[in-house]
Scaffold this motif. Structure first.
Motif: not given
Length: 69
Positions: A42, A57, A61, A64-65
């Motif tokens: 990611q 990043y 985040e 959540e990703d």
């Protein structure tokens, strides 16, 4: 005149993440848990060819990703 820096920005060509064999074969990669590998992928998605050293990043985040806690 403004040039596009990479060919993959042309219409119809998608982007991809290349993981070299040297990384996949390394002891560090093999010792990673699957969630860590997915977070690395990611993070790699955020690199656009021009933002090296400026990739933002956060841990929030990433959770959540990857949908981890």
């Amino acid at each position: 005149m403004s040039r596009k820096p990479y060919k993959f920005w042309k219409k119809g060509i998608g982007t991809f993440i290349m993981v070299p064999h040297a990384i996949v074969k390394s002891d560090a990669w093999r010792s990673c848990k699957p969630n860590a590998i997915v977070v690395w992928l990611q993070l790699s998605r955020r690199f656009n060819g021009m933002n090296n050293g400026r990739i933002v990043y956060s841990c929030r985040e990433a959770t959540e990703d990857v949908r981890i806690g």
